[in-house]
Design an enzyme around this catalytic site. Sequence first.
Site, mmCIF file in Angstrom:
data_model
loop_
_atom_site.group_PDB
_atom_site.id
_atom_site.type_symbol
_atom_site.label_atom_id
_atom_site.label_comp_id
_atom_site.label_asym_id
_atom_site.label_seq_id
_atom_site.Cartn_x
_atom_site.Cartn_y
_atom_site.Cartn_z
ATOM 1 N N HIS A 76 1.228 8.173 2.911
ATOM 2 C CA HIS A 76 2.053 8.851 3.930
ATOM 3 C C HIS A 76 3.350 9.417 3.347
ATOM 4 N N SER B 280 -0.342 13.159 0.877
ATOM 5 C CA SER B 280 -0.333 12.171 1.943
ATOM 6 C C SER B 280 -1.743 11.632 2.146
ATOM 7 N N SER C 212 0.526 12.229 9.035
ATOM 8 C CA SER C 212 1.659 11.321 8.809
ATOM 9 C C SER C 212 2.802 11.915 7.987
ATOM 10 N N ASP D 287 -3.588 4.666 -0.579
ATOM 11 C CA ASP D 287 -3.471 4.016 0.723
ATOM 12 C C ASP D 287 -4.696 4.425 1.536
ATOM 13 N N GLU E 105 -2.780 0.075 -1.035
ATOM 14 C CA GLU E 105 -1.833 -0.352 -0.002
ATOM 15 C C GLU E 105 -2.473 -1.057 1.203
ATOM 16 N N ASN F 132 -1.950 -5.000 -0.598
ATOM 17 C CA ASN F 132 -2.018 -5.388 0.811
ATOM 18 C C ASN F 132 -1.893 -6.897 0.998
ATOM 19 N N LYS G 158 3.943 -8.158 1.698
ATOM 20 C CA LYS G 158 3.436 -6.901 2.244
ATOM 21 C C LYS G 158 2.816 -7.167 3.607
ATOM 22 N N ASP H 178 4.266 -5.850 7.157
ATOM 23 C CA ASP H 178 3.573 -4.723 7.747
ATOM 24 C C ASP H 178 3.009 -5.096 9.114
ATOM 25 N N ASN H 179 2.298 -6.208 9.162
ATOM 26 C CA ASN H 179 1.592 -6.533 10.388
ATOM 27 C C ASN H 179 2.529 -7.169 11.412
ATOM 28 N N CYS I 137 5.253 -4.423 13.419
ATOM 29 C CA CYS I 137 4.822 -4.196 14.798
ATOM 30 C C CYS I 137 5.793 -4.835 15.782
ATOM 31 N N HIS J 35 -6.759 -1.348 15.915
ATOM 32 C CA HIS J 35 -7.535 -0.463 15.072
ATOM 33 C C HIS J 35 -7.865 0.868 15.758
ATOM 34 N N HIS K 280 6.927 1.987 11.024
ATOM 35 C CA HIS K 280 7.709 0.809 10.673
ATOM 36 C C HIS K 280 9.123 1.196 10.247
ATOM 37 N N SER L 32 6.687 -3.443 1.172
ATOM 38 C CA SER L 32 5.414 -2.903 0.669
ATOM 39 C C SER L 32 5.634 -2.156 -0.632
ATOM 40 N N GLN M 175 4.341 -2.254 -4.556
ATOM 41 C CA GLN M 175 3.706 -1.121 -5.237
ATOM 42 C C GLN M 175 4.323 -0.896 -6.618
HETATM 43 P P1 NAD Z 1 -5.944 -10.261 12.455
HETATM 44 O O1 NAD Z 1 -7.378 -10.317 12.073
HETATM 45 O O2 NAD Z 1 -4.977 -11.216 11.848
HETATM 46 O O3 NAD Z 1 -5.800 -10.463 14.057
HETATM 47 C C1 NAD Z 1 -6.682 -9.965 15.013
HETATM 48 C C2 NAD Z 1 -6.933 -11.101 16.028
HETATM 49 O O4 NAD Z 1 -7.693 -10.582 17.105
HETATM 50 C C3 NAD Z 1 -7.716 -12.262 15.429
HETATM 51 O O5 NAD Z 1 -7.012 -13.468 15.601
HETATM 52 C C4 NAD Z 1 -9.036 -12.244 16.191
HETATM 53 O O6 NAD Z 1 -9.551 -13.548 16.392
HETATM 54 C C5 NAD Z 1 -8.650 -11.562 17.481
HETATM 55 N N1 NAD Z 1 -9.766 -10.899 18.152
HETATM 56 C C6 NAD Z 1 -10.807 -10.228 17.595
HETATM 57 N N2 NAD Z 1 -11.621 -9.746 18.534
HETATM 58 C C7 NAD Z 1 -11.086 -10.103 19.714
HETATM 59 C C8 NAD Z 1 -11.475 -9.881 21.055
HETATM 60 N N3 NAD Z 1 -12.595 -9.220 21.353
HETATM 61 N N4 NAD Z 1 -10.678 -10.374 22.032
HETATM 62 C C9 NAD Z 1 -9.560 -11.084 21.737
HETATM 63 N N5 NAD Z 1 -9.140 -11.316 20.474
HETATM 64 C C10 NAD Z 1 -9.907 -10.835 19.486
HETATM 65 O O7 NAD Z 1 -5.466 -8.781 12.225
HETATM 66 P P2 NAD Z 1 -3.969 -8.194 12.315
HETATM 67 O O8 NAD Z 1 -3.379 -8.205 10.967
HETATM 68 O O9 NAD Z 1 -3.243 -8.839 13.416
HETATM 69 O O10 NAD Z 1 -4.318 -6.669 12.665
HETATM 70 C C11 NAD Z 1 -4.888 -6.320 13.910
HETATM 71 C C12 NAD Z 1 -5.165 -4.825 13.945
HETATM 72 O O11 NAD Z 1 -3.933 -4.107 13.850
HETATM 73 C C13 NAD Z 1 -6.015 -4.323 12.783
HETATM 74 O O12 NAD Z 1 -6.914 -3.354 13.266
HETATM 75 C C14 NAD Z 1 -5.020 -3.684 11.851
HETATM 76 O O13 NAD Z 1 -5.601 -2.658 11.081
HETATM 77 C C15 NAD Z 1 -4.019 -3.122 12.820
HETATM 78 N N6 NAD Z 1 -2.669 -2.908 12.262
HETATM 79 C C16 NAD Z 1 -1.884 -1.997 12.897
HETATM 80 C C17 NAD Z 1 -0.593 -1.742 12.440
HETATM 81 C C18 NAD Z 1 0.247 -0.725 13.119
HETATM 82 O O14 NAD Z 1 1.288 -0.338 12.581
HETATM 83 N N7 NAD Z 1 -0.108 -0.268 14.292
HETATM 84 C C19 NAD Z 1 -0.081 -2.438 11.339
HETATM 85 C C20 NAD Z 1 -0.896 -3.396 10.730
HETATM 86 C C21 NAD Z 1 -2.187 -3.614 11.193
HETATM 87 N N1 9W1 Z 2 4.364 4.547 5.912
HETATM 88 N N2 9W1 Z 2 6.306 5.393 5.472
HETATM 89 C C1 9W1 Z 2 3.699 7.949 11.282
HETATM 90 C C2 9W1 Z 2 1.467 5.066 9.207
HETATM 91 C C3 9W1 Z 2 -0.430 6.316 9.965
HETATM 92 C C4 9W1 Z 2 3.066 7.423 10.142
HETATM 93 C C5 9W1 Z 2 0.936 6.243 9.757
HETATM 94 C C6 9W1 Z 2 5.139 4.253 6.941
HETATM 95 C C7 9W1 Z 2 6.398 4.796 6.665
HETATM 96 C C8 9W1 Z 2 1.803 1.843 9.502
HETATM 97 C C9 9W1 Z 2 2.450 2.933 7.497
HETATM 98 C C10 9W1 Z 2 5.009 9.152 13.444
HETATM 99 C C11 9W1 Z 2 5.237 7.168 9.143
HETATM 100 C C12 9W1 Z 2 3.850 7.035 9.075
HETATM 101 C C13 9W1 Z 2 5.843 7.690 10.248
HETATM 102 C C14 9W1 Z 2 5.072 8.067 11.320
HETATM 103 C C15 9W1 Z 2 0.652 4.014 8.918
HETATM 104 C C16 9W1 Z 2 -1.199 5.232 9.647
HETATM 105 C C17 9W1 Z 2 4.816 3.490 8.171
HETATM 106 C C18 9W1 Z 2 3.279 2.190 9.593
HETATM 107 C C19 9W1 Z 2 1.244 2.730 8.387
HETATM 108 C C20 9W1 Z 2 -2.681 5.311 9.884
HETATM 109 N N3 9W1 Z 2 -0.691 4.118 9.141
HETATM 110 N N4 9W1 Z 2 3.603 2.912 8.380
HETATM 111 N N5 9W1 Z 2 7.478 4.756 7.434
HETATM 112 N N6 9W1 Z 2 1.688 7.317 10.145
HETATM 113 O O1 9W1 Z 2 5.675 3.398 9.036
HETATM 114 O O2 9W1 Z 2 5.083 5.241 5.017
HETATM 115 O O3 9W1 Z 2 5.760 8.576 12.416
#
Ligand code: NAD
Ligand code: 9W1
Length: 441
Positions: free
Chosen positions: A64, A87, A92, A139, A164, A189, A194, A198-199, A203, A309, A362, A370, A374
């Site tokens: 990104h 990217s 992104s 990534d 990543e 990752n 990391k 990230d997670n 979030c 997801h 983020h 992260s 890297q």
């Molecule tokens: P994780 O595996 O630690 O947590 C997911 C949880 O959901 C698990 O505990 C699992 O038991 C539960 N689960 C699965 N199926 C279910 C269902 N049907 N009903 C209820 N619970 C259920 O994963 P995570 O690290 O928490 O990531 C979760 C998702 O978020 C992934 O898809 C990941 O790619 C995504 N993610 C998004 C961002 C973001 O910026 N939006 C960042 C990191 C990860």
């Molecule tokens: N990554 N610099 C969107 C980001 C898309 C994105 C994505 C990040 C950052 C989760 C990385 C609308 C930045 C990135 C800004 C933005 C990611 C996907 C970052 C969060 C991951 C699929 N995954 N990330 N900042 N788009 O925030 O590099 O604004």
Amino acid sequence: MLQKRDYEIAKHIQLGSEDANQTIEFAKKQIALARHEMPGLMALRDEFKDRKPFLKAKITGCLHLTIETAILIETLIELGADVRWSSCNVYSTQDEAAAYLANKGIPVFAWKGMSEEEYWRCIGKTLEFPYGPNLLIDDGGDLTAYVLDKRPDLIPSIKGVSEETTTGIRALWKRFHEGKLPIAAIDVNDSVTKSKFDNRYGCLESLIDGIKQATHLMIGGKKAVVAGYGDVGKGCAEALRAYGARVVITEIDPIIAYQAVMNGFEVTTMDEAAMDADIFVTATGCKGIILPRHMDKMKDGALLCNIGHFDVEIDANYLFTNPEIVHEEIKPLVDKFTWKNGKSVLLLAKGRLVNLGCAKGHPSFVMSNSFCNQVLAQLELWESSKKYPPGIYRLPRILDEKVARLHLKPLGVKLTTLNDEQAEYLGVPVNGPYKREDYRY
Ligand code: NAD
Ligand code: 9W1
């Protein structure tokens, strides 16, 4: 002689124009602020800027292209590297970050909203070093796939790739098991500094940002359902609770459900929770979490969003295509759906990731973690390549601990140091690593 420009950015930004200069000035200011929030990366610059460990290293990156990534790229360059970048996602790119880098003469190839065909062509451009790159930063695995499948001629001069994300790691293991991974890969990752940031913390900080930017909704007092209590769900639940929401969790895993209830969250099913919650957040990584039968019985004014997801957790298609449900766009990425009886619900980001669609991803501080992993992974591959024959590796725990240390100092944390007697008692070195390889943080 006419020199072909060695970058490709958004068409509407013509470097040298008054408009472009303003865009770049704004990027500079954002970067100055973000540098302060990326203390780990800045500390690595200080540590290595005189030694310039990446001198003669040619690095191709596919990640990104954002303000934060611009600071990563500048760090690699400051440590001596030659860098070419694209990217890893067609949406992104922050165009001002790309313009800023191109204006500094750094070859970047990305713009927001590029086509799939342009995306792959740009990856191709980033490989155009004389004699090819020595190191890859990826990534999601697209750059790695491109090199291994389309440009195998480049493999001999490549010391390795640092990857990543989970998706990219999965692709690497698949190749490995098929016996088709001819280079070293470092799994960034799965460093603790990391994945937890990230997670969980990423979030935690960006979920509410997305909801508030989209709707201005009051969270205190509301009943919120978080589906999935993994790292992402834990961050979301904590954030919602901090605002005063009453948070309910759904889970399939008894150990995780147990954690949720011990942390004071009610745990129930979506069927039970659907009719009386105000806010729904899906964070499972699974599919089919919020279904038509749930939406049909939700309260008027319910808010639905996904931070897990892609777009398979909420059945957004039902809302958009059911002739019984009237759709109204409030603004881009905020859609209102009204049932025949007058009840309506709001869907954010069309069921895609709400913190990316409705907020800016983020915070820089999260990305600093992260990106330190890297830089350290790239250093390992470049300087200790003998330790890494083709295969998949994690960063040694001591480097994961180093990333943490780099971020503790600016936070004013005073860490306790073991004395020799204590270290011997615990059987760990005074300077780490402190935990066994299989320790779960
Ligand atoms: P994780 O595996 O630690 O947590 C997911 C949880 O959901 C698990 O505990 C699992 O038991 C539960 N689960 C699965 N199926 C279910 C269902 N049907 N009903 C209820 N619970 C259920 O994963 P995570 O690290 O928490 O990531 C979760 C998702 O978020 C992934 O898809 C990941 O790619 C995504 N993610 C998004 C961002 C973001 O910026 N939006 C960042 C990191 C990860
Ligand atoms: N990554 N610099 C969107 C980001 C898309 C994105 C994505 C990040 C950052 C989760 C990385 C609308 C930045 C990135 C800004 C933005 C990611 C996907 C970052 C969060 C991951 C699929 N995954 N990330 N900042 N788009 O925030 O590099 O604004």
